[in-house]
Design an enzyme around this catalytic site. Structure first.
Site, PDB file in Angstrom:
ATOM      1  N   ARG A  17       0.632  -1.236   0.128  1.00  0.00           N
ATOM      2  CA  ARG A  17       0.120  -0.042   0.361  1.00  0.00           C
ATOM      3  C   ARG A  17       0.653   1.246  -0.047  1.00  0.00           C
ATOM      4  O   ARG A  17       1.728   1.112   0.644  1.00  0.00           O
ATOM      5  CB  ARG A  17      -1.138   0.262   1.311  1.00  0.00           C
ATOM      6  CG  ARG A  17      -1.812   1.237   1.378  1.00  0.00           C
ATOM      7  CD  ARG A  17      -2.941   1.396   2.517  1.00  0.00           C
ATOM      8  NE  ARG A  17      -3.790   2.538   2.395  1.00  0.00           N
ATOM      9  CZ  ARG A  17      -4.001   2.508   3.426  1.00  0.00           C
ATOM     10  NH1 ARG A  17      -3.652   3.033   4.629  1.00  0.00           N
ATOM     11  NH2 ARG A  17      -5.109   3.748   3.159  1.00  0.00           N
ATOM     12  N   HIS A  18      -0.140   2.372  -0.815  1.00  0.00           N
ATOM     13  CA  HIS A  18       1.022   3.618  -1.617  1.00  0.00           C
ATOM     14  C   HIS A  18       1.836   4.282   0.242  1.00  0.00           C
ATOM     15  O   HIS A  18       0.497   4.033   1.649  1.00  0.00           O
ATOM     16  CB  HIS A  18       0.090   4.298  -1.402  1.00  0.00           C
ATOM     17  CG  HIS A  18      -1.427   4.513  -1.134  1.00  0.00           C
ATOM     18  ND1 HIS A  18      -1.400   6.098  -0.589  1.00  0.00           N
ATOM     19  CD2 HIS A  18      -2.590   4.003  -1.181  1.00  0.00           C
ATOM     20  CE1 HIS A  18      -2.662   6.380   0.318  1.00  0.00           C
ATOM     21  NE2 HIS A  18      -3.275   5.437  -0.170  1.00  0.00           N
ATOM     22  N   GLY A  19       2.184   5.071   0.701  1.00  0.00           N
ATOM     23  CA  GLY A  19       2.251   5.967   1.718  1.00  0.00           C
ATOM     24  C   GLY A  19       1.775   6.628   2.342  1.00  0.00           C
ATOM     25  O   GLY A  19       0.333   7.354   1.540  1.00  0.00           O
ATOM     26  N   SER A  23      -4.651  13.696   2.308  1.00  0.00           N
ATOM     27  CA  SER A  23      -6.498  13.025   2.443  1.00  0.00           C
ATOM     28  C   SER A  23      -6.558  11.784   3.555  1.00  0.00           C
ATOM     29  O   SER A  23      -7.608  11.943   4.128  1.00  0.00           O
ATOM     30  CB  SER A  23      -6.686  12.895   0.918  1.00  0.00           C
ATOM     31  OG  SER A  23      -6.565  14.174   0.247  1.00  0.00           O
ATOM     32  N   ARG A  67      -0.362   8.412  -5.860  1.00  0.00           N
ATOM     33  CA  ARG A  67       0.929   8.188  -4.703  1.00  0.00           C
ATOM     34  C   ARG A  67       1.215   7.322  -4.458  1.00  0.00           C
ATOM     35  O   ARG A  67       2.273   6.410  -3.385  1.00  0.00           O
ATOM     36  CB  ARG A  67      -0.317   8.647  -3.945  1.00  0.00           C
ATOM     37  CG  ARG A  67      -2.289   7.227  -3.896  1.00  0.00           C
ATOM     38  CD  ARG A  67      -3.094   7.825  -3.007  1.00  0.00           C
ATOM     39  NE  ARG A  67      -4.281   7.150  -2.748  1.00  0.00           N
ATOM     40  CZ  ARG A  67      -5.273   7.513  -4.297  1.00  0.00           C
ATOM     41  NH1 ARG A  67      -5.097   8.563  -4.795  1.00  0.00           N
ATOM     42  NH2 ARG A  67      -6.390   6.933  -3.649  1.00  0.00           N
ATOM     43  N   GLU A  91      -7.739   1.951  -6.710  1.00  0.00           N
ATOM     44  CA  GLU A  91      -8.204   2.469  -5.629  1.00  0.00           C
ATOM     45  C   GLU A  91      -9.515   1.740  -6.334  1.00  0.00           C
ATOM     46  O   GLU A  91      -9.904   2.212  -7.061  1.00  0.00           O
ATOM     47  CB  GLU A  91      -7.810   3.675  -4.556  1.00  0.00           C
ATOM     48  CG  GLU A  91      -9.734   3.165  -3.421  1.00  0.00           C
ATOM     49  CD  GLU A  91      -8.555   2.448  -2.522  1.00  0.00           C
ATOM     50  OE1 GLU A  91      -8.861   1.117  -3.117  1.00  0.00           O
ATOM     51  OE2 GLU A  91      -8.190   2.599  -1.575  1.00  0.00           O
ATOM     52  N   HIS A 158      -3.478  -0.161  -3.290  1.00  0.00           N
ATOM     53  CA  HIS A 158      -4.384   1.010  -2.541  1.00  0.00           C
ATOM     54  C   HIS A 158      -4.879   0.495  -1.834  1.00  0.00           C
ATOM     55  O   HIS A 158      -4.888  -1.112  -1.720  1.00  0.00           O
ATOM     56  CB  HIS A 158      -5.042   2.362  -2.851  1.00  0.00           C
ATOM     57  CG  HIS A 158      -4.313   2.675  -4.081  1.00  0.00           C
ATOM     58  ND1 HIS A 158      -4.475   3.696  -4.193  1.00  0.00           N
ATOM     59  CD2 HIS A 158      -3.771   2.345  -5.128  1.00  0.00           C
ATOM     60  CE1 HIS A 158      -3.238   4.320  -5.112  1.00  0.00           C
ATOM     61  NE2 HIS A 158      -3.825   3.334  -6.040  1.00  0.00           N
TER      62      HIS A 158
END
Length: 208
Positions: A17-19, A23, A67, A91, A158
């Site tokens: 998963r992205h950092g 948001s 992202r 996502e 995501h």
């Protein structure tokens, strides 16, 4: 891992998963909005990349959203791999909710919010149904594994995409899904595919 004589080596998929993003920090629904990493997210990606580079991946594929691509770039810089982009790793699309905070969603869309809270796989308001999400992500996982049998592959994606893609791949029943925690920022899921054993979950929500 020990192997029986004549057994092919396992194929490993690491779903990363992205950092963190602004948001995420504001509990704002991102969905398929293209939101960049913040300073924390970039630091998380750099730290996780050091660990994942030690797994010696031979293939790196990322969602086309910024992202995830920025997260993958941290690993590409350490390994020399080029990060391919696959739109199927995006996502979940959250329709009219995208860009809103959770309290705003609850106020403006009370009916679909209640269905979503009740784990309805198709809550409405343009939100992508979970079967569709699981199908596209699991297809991306399978096809990546077919490209590199016996290798190690990192897919940068995501939270919902990873959770429901894994669920579809492994055939988890719908009633099980609410009991599975989401994957945290810059954590990953470790999947193994090997011969007649098929797909197995080796680790879930692993981080630095």
């Amino acid at each position: 891992m020990s192997l029986e004589r004549g057994t092919e080596p396992p194929t490993r998929i690491l779903l990363w998963r992205h950092g963190n993003t602004d948001s995420n920090a504001a509990q704002r629904v991102q969905g398929q909005l293209d939101v960049p990493l913040n300073d924390l997210g970039r630091a998380q990606a750099a730290a996780a990349a050091q660990v994942l580079a030690g797994r010696e991946p031979q293939l790196l594929i990322t969602s086309d959203l910024g992202r995830a691509a920025q997260t993958a770039a941290a690993l590409a810089g350490l390994t020399g791999l080029s990060a391919e982009r696959d739109v199927r790793l995006r996502e979940r699309y959250f329709g009219a909710w995208q860009g809103l905070t959770t309290p705003e969603v609850k106020e403006r869309f009370p009916e679909s919010y209640a269905r979503w809270r009740a784990a309805d796989p198709d809550p409405g308001d343009g939100i992508e149904p979970l079967p569709d999400l699981g199908k596209r992500v699991s297809e991306a996982i399978r096809q990546a594994a077919e490209r590199l049998p016996g290798g190690t592959i990192v897919l940068a994606a995501h939270g919902a995409a990873i959770k429901y893609g894994v669920a579809a791949l492994l055939g988890w029943p719908e009633e099980m899904l609410p009991t599975v925690a989401p994957v945290q920022n810059c954590h990953w899921v470790d999947l193994i595919h090997q011969g007649s054993s098929g797909w197995r979950l080796s680790a879930y929500n692993v981080g630095v």
